[in-house]
Design a protein around this motif. Sequence first.
Motif, PDB file in Angstrom:
ATOM      1  N   ALA A  68     -36.906  33.693  47.076  1.00 42.02           N
ATOM      2  CA  ALA A  68     -34.929  33.552  47.856  1.00 42.02           C
ATOM      3  C   ALA A  68     -34.306  32.846  46.939  1.00 42.02           C
ATOM      4  O   ALA A  68     -35.272  32.803  45.390  1.00 42.02           O
ATOM      5  N   ALA A  69     -34.063  33.418  46.459  1.00 41.93           N
ATOM      6  CA  ALA A  69     -32.771  32.986  45.659  1.00 41.93           C
ATOM      7  C   ALA A  69     -32.807  31.400  45.017  1.00 41.93           C
ATOM      8  O   ALA A  69     -32.877  30.771  45.655  1.00 41.93           O
ATOM      9  N   GLY A  70     -32.463  31.312  44.219  1.00 42.61           N
ATOM     10  CA  GLY A  70     -32.751  29.731  43.308  1.00 42.61           C
ATOM     11  C   GLY A  70     -33.550  28.992  42.739  1.00 42.61           C
ATOM     12  O   GLY A  70     -33.833  28.780  41.569  1.00 42.61           O
ATOM     13  N   LYS A  73     -33.039  32.016  38.284  1.00 45.47           N
ATOM     14  CA  LYS A  73     -31.231  32.139  39.268  1.00 45.47           C
ATOM     15  C   LYS A  73     -30.318  32.910  38.279  1.00 45.47           C
ATOM     16  O   LYS A  73     -29.729  33.660  38.222  1.00 45.47           O
ATOM     17  N   SER A  93     -27.611  32.617  42.694  1.00 48.89           N
ATOM     18  CA  SER A  93     -26.786  33.161  42.891  1.00 48.89           C
ATOM     19  C   SER A  93     -26.245  33.557  41.284  1.00 48.89           C
ATOM     20  O   SER A  93     -26.640  32.299  40.211  1.00 48.89           O
ATOM     21  N   ASN A 146     -28.788  38.039  44.201  1.00 50.10           N
ATOM     22  CA  ASN A 146     -26.766  37.124  45.036  1.00 50.10           C
ATOM     23  C   ASN A 146     -26.418  36.725  44.265  1.00 50.10           C
ATOM     24  O   ASN A 146     -26.315  36.095  43.129  1.00 50.10           O
ATOM     25  N   ASN A 185     -23.194  35.016  48.215  1.00 48.56           N
ATOM     26  CA  ASN A 185     -23.765  33.748  48.735  1.00 48.56           C
ATOM     27  C   ASN A 185     -22.014  33.141  49.307  1.00 48.56           C
ATOM     28  O   ASN A 185     -21.690  32.451  48.119  1.00 48.56           O
ATOM     29  N   LYS A 223     -25.251  35.782  53.129  1.00 49.74           N
ATOM     30  CA  LYS A 223     -25.612  34.772  53.110  1.00 49.74           C
ATOM     31  C   LYS A 223     -24.860  33.611  53.070  1.00 49.74           C
ATOM     32  O   LYS A 223     -23.798  33.334  53.138  1.00 49.74           O
ATOM     33  N   GLY A 277     -36.957  23.584  52.797  1.00 56.75           N
ATOM     34  CA  GLY A 277     -38.798  23.255  52.898  1.00 56.75           C
ATOM     35  C   GLY A 277     -38.908  22.746  54.321  1.00 56.75           C
ATOM     36  O   GLY A 277     -37.611  23.458  54.802  1.00 56.75           O
ATOM     37  N   SER A 305     -34.453  32.426  55.194  1.00 59.23           N
ATOM     38  CA  SER A 305     -35.798  31.606  54.497  1.00 59.23           C
ATOM     39  C   SER A 305     -35.676  30.093  55.138  1.00 59.23           C
ATOM     40  O   SER A 305     -34.581  30.544  56.395  1.00 59.23           O
ATOM     41  N   GLY A 306     -36.251  29.037  55.111  1.00 63.30           N
ATOM     42  CA  GLY A 306     -36.057  27.766  55.219  1.00 63.30           C
ATOM     43  C   GLY A 306     -37.484  27.255  55.770  1.00 63.30           C
ATOM     44  O   GLY A 306     -37.517  27.472  57.150  1.00 63.30           O
ATOM     45  N   GLY A 307     -37.864  26.567  54.904  1.00 65.12           N
ATOM     46  CA  GLY A 307     -40.004  26.142  55.611  1.00 65.12           C
ATOM     47  C   GLY A 307     -40.460  27.271  55.787  1.00 65.12           C
ATOM     48  O   GLY A 307     -41.361  26.880  56.110  1.00 65.12           O
ATOM     49  N   LEU A 327     -39.321  32.852  50.781  1.00 67.22           N
ATOM     50  CA  LEU A 327     -39.726  31.105  50.475  1.00 67.22           C
ATOM     51  C   LEU A 327     -39.262  30.907  49.030  1.00 67.22           C
ATOM     52  O   LEU A 327     -39.476  32.171  48.548  1.00 67.22           O
ATOM     53  N   MET A 328     -39.368  29.690  49.135  1.00 66.09           N
ATOM     54  CA  MET A 328     -39.230  29.187  47.635  1.00 66.09           C
ATOM     55  C   MET A 328     -39.833  27.964  47.230  1.00 66.09           C
ATOM     56  O   MET A 328     -40.542  27.532  46.247  1.00 66.09           O
ATOM     57  N   THR A 329     -39.471  26.753  48.307  1.00 70.25           N
ATOM     58  CA  THR A 329     -39.726  25.325  48.216  1.00 70.25           C
ATOM     59  C   THR A 329     -41.768  26.680  48.002  1.00 70.25           C
ATOM     60  O   THR A 329     -42.213  25.298  47.390  1.00 70.25           O
TER      61      THR A 329
HETATM   62  C1  LIG Z   1     -33.722  24.139  43.969  1.00 69.32           C
HETATM   63  C2  LIG Z   1     -33.218  25.526  44.142  1.00 69.32           C
HETATM   64  C3  LIG Z   1     -32.051  25.990  44.068  1.00 69.32           C
HETATM   65  C4  LIG Z   1     -31.300  26.941  45.400  1.00 69.32           C
HETATM   66  N1  LIG Z   1     -30.473  27.769  44.603  1.00 69.32           N
HETATM   67  C5  LIG Z   1     -29.898  28.464  45.407  1.00 69.32           C
HETATM   68  C6  LIG Z   1     -28.665  29.924  44.976  1.00 69.32           C
HETATM   69  O1  LIG Z   1     -28.242  29.646  43.309  1.00 69.32           O
HETATM   70  N2  LIG Z   1     -28.320  30.333  45.881  1.00 69.32           N
HETATM   71  C7  LIG Z   1     -28.948  30.972  46.728  1.00 69.32           C
HETATM   72  O2  LIG Z   1     -28.213  31.333  47.898  1.00 69.32           O
HETATM   73  N3  LIG Z   1     -29.788  29.713  47.515  1.00 69.32           N
HETATM   74  C8  LIG Z   1     -30.297  29.240  46.532  1.00 69.32           C
HETATM   75  N4  LIG Z   1     -31.401  28.343  47.513  1.00 69.32           N
HETATM   76  C9  LIG Z   1     -31.851  28.482  48.676  1.00 69.32           C
HETATM   77  C10 LIG Z   1     -32.814  29.137  49.089  1.00 69.32           C
HETATM   78  O3  LIG Z   1     -32.454  30.158  48.129  1.00 69.32           O
HETATM   79  C11 LIG Z   1     -33.535  29.197  50.537  1.00 69.32           C
HETATM   80  O4  LIG Z   1     -32.514  29.022  51.175  1.00 69.32           O
HETATM   81  C12 LIG Z   1     -34.208  27.900  50.937  1.00 69.32           C
HETATM   82  O5  LIG Z   1     -34.179  26.648  50.104  1.00 69.32           O
HETATM   83  C13 LIG Z   1     -34.779  27.965  51.932  1.00 69.32           C
HETATM   84  O6  LIG Z   1     -35.959  28.445  51.343  1.00 69.32           O
HETATM   85  P1  LIG Z   1     -37.418  26.579  51.024  1.00 69.32           P
HETATM   86  O7  LIG Z   1     -37.819  26.113  52.158  1.00 69.32           O
HETATM   87  O8  LIG Z   1     -38.528  28.448  51.503  1.00 69.32           O
HETATM   88  O9  LIG Z   1     -36.927  26.378  50.290  1.00 69.32           O
HETATM   89  C14 LIG Z   1     -32.088  27.055  46.053  1.00 69.32           C
HETATM   90  C15 LIG Z   1     -32.567  26.575  47.242  1.00 69.32           C
HETATM   91  C16 LIG Z   1     -33.454  25.731  46.488  1.00 69.32           C
HETATM   92  C17 LIG Z   1     -34.453  24.759  46.749  1.00 69.32           C
END
Ligand SMILES: Cc1cc2nc3c(=O)[nH]c(=O)nc-3n(C[C@H](O)[C@H](O)[C@H](O)COP(=O)(O)O)c2cc1C
Length: 372
Positions: A68-70, A73, A93, A146, A185, A223, A277, A305-307, A327-329
């Motif tokens: 996932a984005a973030g 960056k 983003s 993004n 975004n 998004k 998460g 995405s999300g958890g 995913l990211m978290t």
């Molecule tokens: C530290 C962090 C930074 C994030 N930065 C961005 C961002 O810059 N742009 C974006 O579209 N989403 C951003 N997100 C959202 C993630 O892309 C993702 O949609 C969200 O965290 C849900 O996934 P997860 O539960 O696996 O983390 C960010 C999330 C986290 C935790």
Amino acid sequence: MGLYSAVIRPILFQIDPERAHDMAIRAAELAGGSSSLCSAVAAAAGATSPRLAIEVAGMALRTPLGLAAGFDKSARAVRLLAALGFGHIEVGSISAEPSAGNPGPRLFRIPQDRGIVVHYGLPNDGAERVAARLDGSRLPVPLGINVVSTNRGPEAASDADDTVIAEYVSAVRRLHGCADYLCLNLSCPNTRDGRDFFSERQRLTSLLDAIDALRIAKPLFLKVAPFATTSDIESFLAAVEPARCVSGFSVNLPAGKPQGLATPASQLARMPGAVSGRPAAGAADRTIADLFGRVDVKRYRIIGSGGVFSAADAYRKIRLGASMVQLMTALIYEGPAVVGTINRELARLLEADGFAHVDEAVGIDARTGSSQ
Ligand SMILES: Cc1cc2nc3c(=O)[nH]c(=O)nc-3n(C[C@H](O)[C@H](O)[C@H](O)COP(=O)(O)O)c2cc1C
């Protein structure tokens, strides 16, 4: 317990979260400079089952699972991240101008909830530097970029509507040549203007008209935050309908804190921001199902995405309607091996349910009205 959980995570979790994030990106950037190291990492992640291969908006993905984005960056670590076993990676983003984001502290771990509270406010190097960094780079998996409008900080005056739209257009124009897909975004939960700007639908129409006029030959996703009401989602989709450039939707974090967190309220009160998460899963799943049930699924694809921590989490989102999951978290809590684990387990889950290809499972619960 693997090496990451036993040794690396306890060390990283002693360090300030933003510093640990920066260190991880720096380490991945350095490691990405070695192609033999990237090859070794890719070999360790393992091959993916043909069952996971899916085509989305013309992109051939070897697995629906992506980053996932973030996390990255400003696209500094793409080479190593692309070797971890993901089917795609999304950076950003990224805004037209560089941004320092929000003042710190702006990243917090909430391990009792297996989440992160994020209040970064879109810090990034800006479209020009990122495009120069990515110029000519070839990755083994599709790269999503993004894009967002520049956050000039909480003290800055709001930009005029035309300026915000021109910012997106400028960033898209500069970056689309480096991307396999773009994601706008529209819903950063942590900036004043990023949060609600497009709830005025005329602004969304103006943005999409301007992007349509660019005639970009790349898939483009929007998004969006989970919708508060039915009329919200309906007015959003009505504004998107006429645009030719939109290939689908991606789900962002809702602003603020969800109900029922295990982390004490006294701690949460010191943590501004949105929650990723585990606590983000429910709202994300509902949004995926809501979108899938309302759109022409031949025309629009959904990125969920999300958890996502396990294959079961990814599979649930796929069955609700996501063609790609991110995913990211989980990367922070479980380490990079989680990617290969989810790929392997997801192939098993599909096989057990008699699906020859993951595409057959997309939206199956939305279609039958059942849930797993
Ligand atoms: C530290 C962090 C930074 C994030 N930065 C961005 C961002 O810059 N742009 C974006 O579209 N989403 C951003 N997100 C959202 C993630 O892309 C993702 O949609 C969200 O965290 C849900 O996934 P997860 O539960 O696996 O983390 C960010 C999330 C986290 C935790």
